[in-house]
Design a protein around this motif. Structure first.
Motif, PDB file in Angstrom:
ATOM      1  N   ARG A   1      88.525 -34.885  85.882  1.00 33.14           N
ATOM      2  CA  ARG A   1      87.985 -34.310  86.416  1.00 33.14           C
ATOM      3  C   ARG A   1      87.631 -33.578  84.666  1.00 33.14           C
ATOM      4  NH1 ARG A   1      89.433 -28.283  89.392  1.00 33.14           N
ATOM      5  NH2 ARG A   1      88.165 -27.075  88.452  1.00 33.14           N
ATOM      6  N   VAL A   2      85.722 -33.106  84.737  1.00 30.38           N
ATOM      7  CA  VAL A   2      85.472 -33.322  83.817  1.00 30.38           C
ATOM      8  C   VAL A   2      84.729 -31.843  84.240  1.00 30.38           C
ATOM      9  CG1 VAL A   2      83.338 -33.445  81.970  1.00 30.38           C
ATOM     10  CG2 VAL A   2      84.679 -35.241  83.377  1.00 30.38           C
ATOM     11  N   GLU A   3      85.240 -30.795  82.892  1.00 27.57           N
ATOM     12  CA  GLU A   3      84.547 -29.345  82.728  1.00 27.57           C
ATOM     13  C   GLU A   3      83.669 -29.248  81.414  1.00 27.57           C
ATOM     14  OE1 GLU A   3      85.858 -26.866  84.425  1.00 27.57           O
ATOM     15  OE2 GLU A   3      86.622 -26.994  86.047  1.00 27.57           O
ATOM     16  N   VAL A   4      82.321 -28.431  81.838  1.00 29.16           N
ATOM     17  CA  VAL A   4      81.031 -28.289  81.298  1.00 29.16           C
ATOM     18  C   VAL A   4      81.442 -27.083  79.660  1.00 29.16           C
ATOM     19  CG1 VAL A   4      79.011 -28.103  80.205  1.00 29.16           C
ATOM     20  CG2 VAL A   4      79.816 -30.363  81.979  1.00 29.16           C
ATOM     21  N   VAL A   5      81.781 -26.954  78.845  1.00 33.03           N
ATOM     22  CA  VAL A   5      81.817 -26.001  78.265  1.00 33.03           C
ATOM     23  C   VAL A   5      80.956 -26.187  77.272  1.00 33.03           C
ATOM     24  CG1 VAL A   5      83.234 -24.903  76.556  1.00 33.03           C
ATOM     25  CG2 VAL A   5      84.811 -25.735  78.292  1.00 33.03           C
ATOM     26  N   SER A   6      79.809 -25.663  77.234  1.00 36.81           N
ATOM     27  CA  SER A   6      78.598 -25.892  76.868  1.00 36.81           C
ATOM     28  C   SER A   6      78.628 -25.612  75.079  1.00 36.81           C
ATOM     29  CB  SER A   6      77.418 -25.104  77.305  1.00 36.81           C
ATOM     30  OG  SER A   6      77.580 -24.012  77.264  1.00 36.81           O
ATOM     31  N   ALA A   7      79.715 -24.824  74.949  1.00 34.11           N
ATOM     32  CA  ALA A   7      79.809 -24.735  73.273  1.00 34.11           C
ATOM     33  C   ALA A   7      80.565 -25.270  72.780  1.00 34.11           C
ATOM     34  CB  ALA A   7      80.318 -23.323  73.188  1.00 34.11           C
ATOM     35  N   LEU A   8      80.652 -27.028  73.101  1.00 32.34           N
ATOM     36  CA  LEU A   8      81.638 -27.495  72.523  1.00 32.34           C
ATOM     37  C   LEU A   8      80.548 -29.034  71.558  1.00 32.34           C
ATOM     38  CD1 LEU A   8      84.110 -28.299  74.435  1.00 32.34           C
ATOM     39  CD2 LEU A   8      84.555 -27.972  71.551  1.00 32.34           C
ATOM     40  N   GLY A   9      78.921 -28.571  72.300  1.00 35.65           N
ATOM     41  CA  GLY A   9      78.249 -29.325  72.143  1.00 35.65           C
ATOM     42  C   GLY A   9      77.837 -29.549  70.694  1.00 35.65           C
ATOM     43  N   TYR A  10      76.514 -30.525  70.687  1.00 39.76           N
ATOM     44  CA  TYR A  10      76.090 -30.398  69.134  1.00 39.76           C
ATOM     45  C   TYR A  10      75.607 -28.977  69.060  1.00 39.76           C
ATOM     46  CZ  TYR A  10      76.717 -36.093  68.971  1.00 39.76           C
ATOM     47  OH  TYR A  10      77.225 -37.363  68.850  1.00 39.76           O
ATOM     48  N   GLU A  11      76.155 -28.858  67.432  1.00 44.00           N
ATOM     49  CA  GLU A  11      75.262 -27.526  67.207  1.00 44.00           C
ATOM     50  C   GLU A  11      74.228 -27.599  66.856  1.00 44.00           C
ATOM     51  OE1 GLU A  11      76.608 -23.868  64.663  1.00 44.00           O
ATOM     52  OE2 GLU A  11      77.741 -26.380  65.506  1.00 44.00           O
ATOM     53  N   GLU A  12      72.987 -28.234  67.179  1.00 45.10           N
ATOM     54  CA  GLU A  12      71.510 -28.311  66.762  1.00 45.10           C
ATOM     55  C   GLU A  12      71.371 -27.917  68.904  1.00 45.10           C
ATOM     56  OE1 GLU A  12      72.640 -31.750  63.549  1.00 45.10           O
ATOM     57  OE2 GLU A  12      73.186 -30.954  66.212  1.00 45.10           O
ATOM     58  N   ARG A  13      72.427 -27.832  69.515  1.00 50.11           N
ATOM     59  CA  ARG A  13      72.004 -27.683  70.897  1.00 50.11           C
ATOM     60  C   ARG A  13      72.723 -26.695  71.657  1.00 50.11           C
ATOM     61  NH1 ARG A  13      72.444 -33.827  71.086  1.00 50.11           N
ATOM     62  NH2 ARG A  13      73.077 -34.660  72.154  1.00 50.11           N
ATOM     63  N   ARG A  14      73.877 -26.344  71.187  1.00 46.25           N
ATOM     64  CA  ARG A  14      74.621 -26.168  71.631  1.00 46.25           C
ATOM     65  C   ARG A  14      74.016 -24.018  71.696  1.00 46.25           C
ATOM     66  NH1 ARG A  14      78.987 -22.792  69.748  1.00 46.25           N
ATOM     67  NH2 ARG A  14      79.240 -23.013  67.175  1.00 46.25           N
ATOM     68  N   PRO A  15      74.889 -23.437  72.710  1.00 47.72           N
ATOM     69  CA  PRO A  15      74.587 -22.373  73.175  1.00 47.72           C
ATOM     70  C   PRO A  15      75.064 -21.627  71.423  1.00 47.72           C
ATOM     71  CG  PRO A  15      76.238 -22.670  74.412  1.00 47.72           C
ATOM     72  CD  PRO A  15      75.172 -23.500  74.130  1.00 47.72           C
ATOM     73  N   PRO A  16      75.473 -20.595  71.099  1.00 49.27           N
ATOM     74  CA  PRO A  16      75.933 -19.737  70.120  1.00 49.27           C
ATOM     75  C   PRO A  16      76.927 -19.288  70.681  1.00 49.27           C
ATOM     76  CG  PRO A  16      73.755 -18.292  69.968  1.00 49.27           C
ATOM     77  CD  PRO A  16      73.050 -19.491  71.376  1.00 49.27           C
ATOM     78  N   MET A  17      77.998 -19.772  69.793  1.00 53.14           N
ATOM     79  CA  MET A  17      79.061 -19.268  69.946  1.00 53.14           C
ATOM     80  C   MET A  17      80.036 -18.906  68.706  1.00 53.14           C
ATOM     81  SD  MET A  17      82.234 -20.438  73.511  1.00 53.14           S
ATOM     82  CE  MET A  17      81.053 -19.709  74.375  1.00 53.14           C
ATOM     83  N   GLY A  18      81.465 -18.271  68.440  1.00 52.94           N
ATOM     84  CA  GLY A  18      82.114 -17.803  67.735  1.00 52.94           C
ATOM     85  C   GLY A  18      83.095 -19.086  67.521  1.00 52.94           C
ATOM     86  N   ALA A  19      83.937 -19.153  67.031  1.00 53.86           N
ATOM     87  CA  ALA A  19      85.090 -20.235  67.299  1.00 53.86           C
ATOM     88  C   ALA A  19      86.321 -19.362  67.915  1.00 53.86           C
ATOM     89  CB  ALA A  19      85.924 -20.048  65.752  1.00 53.86           C
ATOM     90  N   SER A  20      86.492 -18.633  67.751  1.00 53.64           N
ATOM     91  CA  SER A  20      87.760 -17.657  68.935  1.00 53.64           C
ATOM     92  C   SER A  20      86.532 -17.592  70.785  1.00 53.64           C
ATOM     93  CB  SER A  20      87.618 -15.987  68.750  1.00 53.64           C
ATOM     94  OG  SER A  20      88.438 -15.401  68.833  1.00 53.64           O
ATOM     95  N   ALA A  21      85.714 -17.157  70.319  1.00 54.40           N
ATOM     96  CA  ALA A  21      85.301 -16.970  71.838  1.00 54.40           C
ATOM     97  C   ALA A  21      85.543 -18.907  72.282  1.00 54.40           C
ATOM     98  CB  ALA A  21      84.038 -17.264  71.980  1.00 54.40           C
ATOM     99  N   LEU A  22      85.026 -19.718  71.652  1.00 56.49           N
ATOM    100  CA  LEU A  22      85.509 -21.457  71.944  1.00 56.49           C
ATOM    101  C   LEU A  22      86.805 -21.395  72.345  1.00 56.49           C
ATOM    102  CD1 LEU A  22      84.013 -24.184  72.354  1.00 56.49           C
ATOM    103  CD2 LEU A  22      83.632 -24.445  69.834  1.00 56.49           C
TER     104      LEU A  22
END
Length: 495
Positions: free
Chosen positions: A50-71
């Protein structure tokens, strides 16, 4: 076990292939696996998990802004949703590369909460990725190398590291990762689909799949990024006999790689070299392309694992080209015979401007020292020079940059007598059936999926048996820099 595997994306590539193999191996043994990724897999359904997409795991240039705690919270929620509860362990790929600036702190938070982590670096920012290292030093480390190391290389019983090769294992051990928390985990190899198609094509054509081809094709199955050393393939094409052609399979996708690649394309056309670049683009039958080869090639100057040294034997093809001893030493220790490869491709230094080459090496050493905050030693330039130039006044072609390689190619094409100064005029090749069969047996014994699963399960079990303690220690990132940035390892194609 309930396992969460984490990576930035699941696009076609080396790390994705490793994850595919891990999912298939673990699923076959009944483990529950979820893959957390910044992007959905391409193509869809390509993983046995199973794959779960967590968009904030993406490359820095294209991921939504999210801090470490929220990630961290998003990762825990996604894993629990897929697995029915928290994972027994987390297996994270390339956390220390600098592709995602929130991930190292999110992982540290997981470890501090008692989660068990297996950190698997395939590449290191300390190894020729100065821009990535610099941005981590500025953001995560606040210009403090020790602080950065605390996030990239935390040390605690519940944190283990897996390396692709013995070199990286030695480097991490020297930096302070305890042997009880450090493992060598070579990649699995799987060419089964291509091997089946090859066998079928041999039967139909009667000529090892090369029906309709009037030349010997030396095939370099690679995406032609800089470190793959495309100029060296063109060098062999410039020396080719009338019945020989050379080919690569894919052009680079990265826009920053395109100008250099297009320069090689233009030079090959200008010099009328017998080479077909990006031959695999749009070719849906990769097996047919492999079947068309006389031999597979590699001219790369740097690899993380080195699948190119293993895969050819599974499809009954010999391998020619450049050896990388710090990578292939592991394979040789397992019994693989790579005696047909060369470690250097010497060309006369007087074909070039030696003073300009020396300046270029010095500039590269200075730039690297500045980028990594490394104090230069007085003999750095001499060490780099001796690694590039032998006692006979010949320089290794693979140590040159594109400008110097182009000079050599023009010289070879303009002067037919130039061949007399070279050790060989075609890639050395050991292609007897007995050697191919022996090497195939080694790869099947040591590197197929079943063996990979057993190694992976053993590592996971050692991690599960470990206690969880507060994070008080860390490896020494400066020790890693000193080893990866040793002047003897300098290749201008990586600067």
């Amino acid at each position: 076990m309930r396992i969460a595997i984490v990576h930035f994306h699941l696009q076609t590539g080396g790390v994705t292939r490793v994850i595919q193999h891990a999912c298939a191996a673990l699923a076959s043994a009944g483990h529950s696996v979820v893959v957390l990724s910044g992007e959905p897999p391409q193509p869809p359904g390509s993983l046995a998990a199973r794959v779960e997409v967590v968009s904030a795991l993406g490359y820095e240039e294209r991921r939504p802004p999210m801090g470490a705690s929220a990630l961290q919270q998003a990762m825990e929620q996604a894993a629990a949703r897929a697995l029915g509860g928290p994972p027994d362990l987390w297996h994270i790929h390339n956390h220390c590369l600098g592709k995602n600036l929130a991930l190292p702190e999110a992982l540290r938070r997981l470890a501090e909460a008692g989660h068990r982590l297996l950190l698997q670096p395939h590449d290191f920012a300390e190894d020729g990725r100065p821009a990535l290292y610099q941005r981590m030093l500025e953001t995560i480390g606040a210009q403090d190398g020790a602080r950065l190391s605390a996030f990239l290389y935390p040390v605690a019983p519940q944190i283990h590291y897996a390396t692709l090769n013995q070199r990286d294992y030695r480097f991490l051990a020297a930096a302070g990762v305890p042997s009880t928390q450090l493992h060598r985990l070579p990649n699995a190899v799987s060419f089964a689909g291509e091997q089946d198609r090859l066998n079928s094509k041999r039967t139909r054509s009667g000529r090892s799949g090369r029906a309709g081809i009037d030349h010997r094709r030396w095939l370099y199955p690679t995406r032609a990024i800089r470190r793959k050393n495309l100029g060296e393939l063109l060098f062999w094409a410039a020396l080719a006999g009338p019945d020989e052609r050379f080919a690569t399979t894919l052009a680079p996708q990265n826009p920053t790689e395109q100008p250099i690649y297009q320069r090689w394309v233009a030079l090959a056309q200008e010099l009328a070299l017998p080479v077909d670049l990006a031959l695999g683009a749009g070719n849906s039958d990769f097996g047919a392309l492999l079947a068309s080869s006389h031999a597979l090639m590699t001219t790369s100057v740097a690899e993380g694992f080195g699948l190119a040294f293993l895969e050819p034997w599974l499809i009954g093809r010999p391998l020619a080209g450049r050896d990388l001893p710090e990578i292939t030493a592991d394979f040789r220790a397992d019994g693989l015979d790579l005696s047909g490869l060369y470690q250097r491709l010497p060309v006369p230094l007087d074909w070039l401007d030696a003073a300009a080459l020396r300046r270029r090496l010095d500039q590269a050493l200075a730039a690297a020292a500045s980028a990594y905050g490394r104090e230069r030693e007085a003999d750095d330039l001499q060490r780099a020079w001796h690694a590039a130039v032998d006692e006979d006044g010949r320089v290794d072609f693979g140590r040159l940059d594109e400008d110097a390689q182009t000079q050599v190619l023009r010289h070879v094409c303009a002067d037919p007598a130039a061949n007399s100064a070279l050790d060989a005029t075609s890639p050395p090749l050991t292609a007897d059936a007995e050697l191919i069969a022996r090497n195939q047996a080694v790869v099947e014994r040591e590197y197929l999926i079943d063996g990979y699963r057993l190694r992976l399960e053993a590592i996971y079990q050692s991690l599960l048996n470990a206690p969880a303690t507060p994070l008080r220690d860390q490896a020494d990132g400066q020790a890693l820099i000193a080893r990866f940035q040793a002047p003897e390892r300098l290749h201008l194609l990586r600067t």
